[in-house]
Design an enzyme around this catalytic site. Structure first.
Site, PDB file in Angstrom:
ATOM      1  N   ASN A  12      -8.082  12.319  -5.696  1.00  0.00           N
ATOM      2  CA  ASN A  12      -8.747  11.851  -4.476  1.00  0.00           C
ATOM      3  C   ASN A  12      -7.886  12.267  -3.281  1.00  0.00           C
ATOM      4  O   ASN A  12      -6.841  11.676  -3.039  1.00  0.00           O
ATOM      5  CB  ASN A  12      -8.885  10.320  -4.552  1.00  0.00           C
ATOM      6  CG  ASN A  12      -9.421   9.733  -3.268  1.00  0.00           C
ATOM      7  OD1 ASN A  12      -9.948  10.443  -2.405  1.00  0.00           O
ATOM      8  ND2 ASN A  12      -9.304   8.411  -3.131  1.00  0.00           N
ATOM      9  N   LYS A  14      -8.508  11.970  -0.209  1.00  0.00           N
ATOM     10  CA  LYS A  14      -8.687  11.067   0.941  1.00  0.00           C
ATOM     11  C   LYS A  14      -8.877  11.875   2.225  1.00  0.00           C
ATOM     12  O   LYS A  14      -9.394  12.984   2.185  1.00  0.00           O
ATOM     13  CB  LYS A  14      -7.521  10.083   1.050  1.00  0.00           C
ATOM     14  CG  LYS A  14      -7.193   9.398  -0.278  1.00  0.00           C
ATOM     15  CD  LYS A  14      -6.324   8.190  -0.105  1.00  0.00           C
ATOM     16  CE  LYS A  14      -5.906   7.669  -1.461  1.00  0.00           C
ATOM     17  NZ  LYS A  14      -5.333   6.349  -1.427  1.00  0.00           N
ATOM     18  N   HIS A 103     -14.594   2.869  -3.295  1.00  0.00           N
ATOM     19  CA  HIS A 103     -13.125   2.890  -3.270  1.00  0.00           C
ATOM     20  C   HIS A 103     -12.639   1.700  -2.450  1.00  0.00           C
ATOM     21  O   HIS A 103     -13.270   1.315  -1.464  1.00  0.00           O
ATOM     22  CB  HIS A 103     -12.634   4.218  -2.655  1.00  0.00           C
ATOM     23  CG  HIS A 103     -11.157   4.401  -2.823  1.00  0.00           C
ATOM     24  ND1 HIS A 103     -10.239   3.786  -2.003  1.00  0.00           N
ATOM     25  CD2 HIS A 103     -10.435   5.116  -3.720  1.00  0.00           C
ATOM     26  CE1 HIS A 103      -9.019   4.123  -2.392  1.00  0.00           C
ATOM     27  NE2 HIS A 103      -9.107   4.925  -3.441  1.00  0.00           N
ATOM     28  N   GLU A 105     -10.462   1.384  -0.279  1.00  0.00           N
ATOM     29  CA  GLU A 105     -10.273   1.639   1.158  1.00  0.00           C
ATOM     30  C   GLU A 105     -11.605   1.542   1.890  1.00  0.00           C
ATOM     31  O   GLU A 105     -11.667   1.110   3.041  1.00  0.00           O
ATOM     32  CB  GLU A 105      -9.608   3.012   1.353  1.00  0.00           C
ATOM     33  CG  GLU A 105      -8.128   2.954   0.969  1.00  0.00           C
ATOM     34  CD  GLU A 105      -7.543   4.258   0.469  1.00  0.00           C
ATOM     35  OE1 GLU A 105      -8.169   5.320   0.643  1.00  0.00           O
ATOM     36  OE2 GLU A 105      -6.437   4.197  -0.114  1.00  0.00           O
ATOM     37  N   GLU A 175      -8.615   0.015 -10.165  1.00  0.00           N
ATOM     38  CA  GLU A 175      -7.556   0.284  -9.195  1.00  0.00           C
ATOM     39  C   GLU A 175      -7.115  -1.028  -8.537  1.00  0.00           C
ATOM     40  O   GLU A 175      -7.727  -1.472  -7.552  1.00  0.00           O
ATOM     41  CB  GLU A 175      -8.069   1.231  -8.110  1.00  0.00           C
ATOM     42  CG  GLU A 175      -8.509   2.577  -8.630  1.00  0.00           C
ATOM     43  CD  GLU A 175      -8.366   3.655  -7.559  1.00  0.00           C
ATOM     44  OE1 GLU A 175      -7.637   4.618  -7.816  1.00  0.00           O
ATOM     45  OE2 GLU A 175      -8.953   3.522  -6.478  1.00  0.00           O
ATOM     46  N   GLY A 181      -1.342   3.449  -3.212  1.00  0.00           N
ATOM     47  CA  GLY A 181      -0.543   3.999  -2.120  1.00  0.00           C
ATOM     48  C   GLY A 181       0.718   3.204  -1.833  1.00  0.00           C
ATOM     49  O   GLY A 181       1.336   3.357  -0.783  1.00  0.00           O
ATOM     50  N   SER A 221      -0.930   4.672  -7.560  1.00  0.00           N
ATOM     51  CA  SER A 221       0.427   5.235  -7.529  1.00  0.00           C
ATOM     52  C   SER A 221       0.826   5.942  -8.828  1.00  0.00           C
ATOM     53  O   SER A 221       1.980   5.866  -9.254  1.00  0.00           O
ATOM     54  CB  SER A 221       1.449   4.152  -7.175  1.00  0.00           C
ATOM     55  OG  SER A 221       1.162   3.591  -5.912  1.00  0.00           O
TER      56      SER A 221
HETATM   57  C1  PEP Z   1      -6.550   6.287  -4.879  1.00  0.00           C
HETATM   58  O1  PEP Z   1      -6.718   6.770  -3.780  1.00  0.00           O
HETATM   59  O2  PEP Z   1      -7.537   6.024  -5.560  1.00  0.00           O
HETATM   60  C2  PEP Z   1      -5.189   6.044  -5.355  1.00  0.00           C
HETATM   61  C3  PEP Z   1      -5.018   5.525  -6.543  1.00  0.00           C
HETATM   62  O3  PEP Z   1      -4.164   6.391  -4.522  1.00  0.00           O
HETATM   63  P1  PEP Z   1      -2.589   6.484  -4.914  1.00  0.00           P
HETATM   64  O4  PEP Z   1      -2.487   7.299  -6.168  1.00  0.00           O
HETATM   65  O5  PEP Z   1      -1.951   7.169  -3.741  1.00  0.00           O
HETATM   66  O6  PEP Z   1      -2.094   5.092  -5.114  1.00  0.00           O
END
Ligand code: PEP
Length: 259
Positions: A12, A14, A103, A105, A175, A181, A221
């Site tokens: 992803n 972003k 997601h 976010e 997630e 992040g 992460s």
């Molecule tokens: C994500 O954007 O779905 C995500 C898991 O980001 P990160 O790996 O940076 O934590």
């Protein structure tokens, strides 16, 4: 992961990489994947921003890069007066295969609810693409012992009421919000326990066949160092990767990770 499901590692990107940078990144990925290959039984998707989709599509198709094209979001209507939005129909025309829906976010910064995510999933499926439905709990919910009820509720709200065959073709990404992040990865046990709970919930409302074939990703992460053990967990069928997917070498390290 077990039972012959193909694992899916998704990047992803972003709101990163303009279309020049996106082209460079996909070319770097192409070179690395050409040299090392994607492991058998594993699939890769990359999710650039809307402005880079056409560029990345052309590069992937011209160079036969072994990745599926993905998008990060879509609107639930096909067309109309929705200024600034992009429809699932438009994405399908770009040969997009996977669309992320809900997601965290988008839920946090744009107020997306389970009902809205459900409508997006309807649109994604109607255009022959696969949704990657994101679910996850906050740290407060986890501390209050509500993580399992929160996550299974989200899964049911978005996916119940569909046939077992449809649900079995969907991807759900677990997630935990506290791991996205932040550099904080859920333990393999946390990821496995939640994915097992999601699978059980899917079995409850969509049947054993759907529970056996739905693919469950972990995201939060993930790094090349943590990916192998996560992918080895019985109920984890893939990874949704944010930050590390912007570095071709690190992403390919995750794509190729083994326990
Ligand atoms: C994500 O954007 O779905 C995500 C898991 O980001 P990160 O790996 O940076 O934590």
């Amino acid at each position: 992961m077990t039972d012959g499901r193909v694992t899916l590692v998704s990047g992803n990107w972003k709101m990163n990489e303009n279309h020049f940078e996106a082209l460079k990144l996909v070319q770097e990925l192409a070179a690395l994947l050409r040299a090392s290959g994607v492991p058998k039984g594993r699939e890769v998707s990359i999710h650039p921003s809307f402005t880079s989709l056409r560029t990345v599509q052309t590069a992937v198709e011209t160079d036969h890069v072994p990745v599926a094209l993905g998008a990060q979001n879509c609107h639930f209507e096909d067309r109309g007066a929705f200024t600034g939005e992009v429809s699932a129909e438009m994405l399908a025309k770009l040969n997009v295969s996977y669309v992320i829906a809900g997601h965290s976010e988008r839920r946090t910064y744009f107020g997306e609810t389970d009902l809205l995510v459900r409508r997006k999933v309807d649109a994604i499926l109607a255009h022959g693409m696969r949704p990657i439905v994101c679910v996850g709990e906050t740290l407060d919910e986890r501390s209050a012992g509500e993580a399992f009820s929160r996550v299974t509720h989200q899964v049911a709200e978005v996916l119940s009421g569909r046939s077992g065959e449809v649900v079995g073709g969907v991807v759900v990404a677990y997630e935990p919000l506290w791991a996205i992040g932040t550099g904080e990865t859920a333990s393999v046990e946390d990821a496995e326990q939640m994915c097992a709970a999601i699978r059980e919930e899917v079995g409850r409302f969509a049947g054993a066949g759907a529970a056996a074939s739905i693919r469950l990703q972990y995201g939060g992460s993930v790094t090349p160092e943590t990916a192998g053990a996560l992918l080895d967990a019985k109920n984890v069928d893939g990874l949704l990767v944010g930050g590390a997917s912007l570095d071709a070498e690190r992403f390919v390290g995750i794509v190729r990770a083994q326990a």
